[in-house]
Design a protein around this motif. Sequence first.
Motif, PDB file in Angstrom:
ATOM      1  N   LYS A 157     -10.500   0.877  10.893  1.00  0.00           N
ATOM      2  CA  LYS A 157      -9.119   0.951  10.409  1.00  0.00           C
ATOM      3  C   LYS A 157      -8.543   2.369  10.494  1.00  0.00           C
ATOM      4  O   LYS A 157      -7.466   2.626   9.974  1.00  0.00           O
ATOM      5  N   GLY A 158      -9.293   3.286  11.107  1.00  0.00           N
ATOM      6  CA  GLY A 158      -8.772   4.626  11.311  1.00  0.00           C
ATOM      7  C   GLY A 158      -9.171   5.659  10.269  1.00  0.00           C
ATOM      8  O   GLY A 158      -8.679   6.786  10.292  1.00  0.00           O
TER       9      GLY A 158
ATOM     10  N   ARG B 274      -7.948   9.833   5.788  1.00  0.00           N
ATOM     11  CA  ARG B 274      -6.988   9.137   6.656  1.00  0.00           C
ATOM     12  C   ARG B 274      -5.695   9.919   6.529  1.00  0.00           C
ATOM     13  O   ARG B 274      -5.103   9.970   5.446  1.00  0.00           O
TER      14      ARG B 274
END
Length: 119
Positions: free
Chosen positions: A23-24, A45
Amino acid sequence: MQSSNRQTGEKGEEMAAAFLSAKGYRIIERNWRFRHWEADIIAARGDRLHFIEVKTRQSLRYGRPEESISREKMNHLKQLAEEYQYRHPKWKYIQFDVMAITVIDETAKEVFLIEDVYF
């Protein structure tokens, strides 16, 4: 029984790290300790640092994984985050998240990220 619970927890943390990476999120720390407290995953993130508590269950017999997190546990995570932020002052923004995973027959049946938990 304790080793079985520990194995389930470790497997859940592996799944959580993989999920977050996909999901980064960039995983910075796993099982970071301060005093007798521990953060399961610390990830970044963007410009935000995430302190992620991972709860894994093999059934819903005793409730959903996220329901087992106490206010005391979250307060300890908050104190741990303050220490981490003190040691790493470049992080100005932090967030607390919960990763709830239900594993049945060695397969993740439900992976649920609860973002920006307020306590």
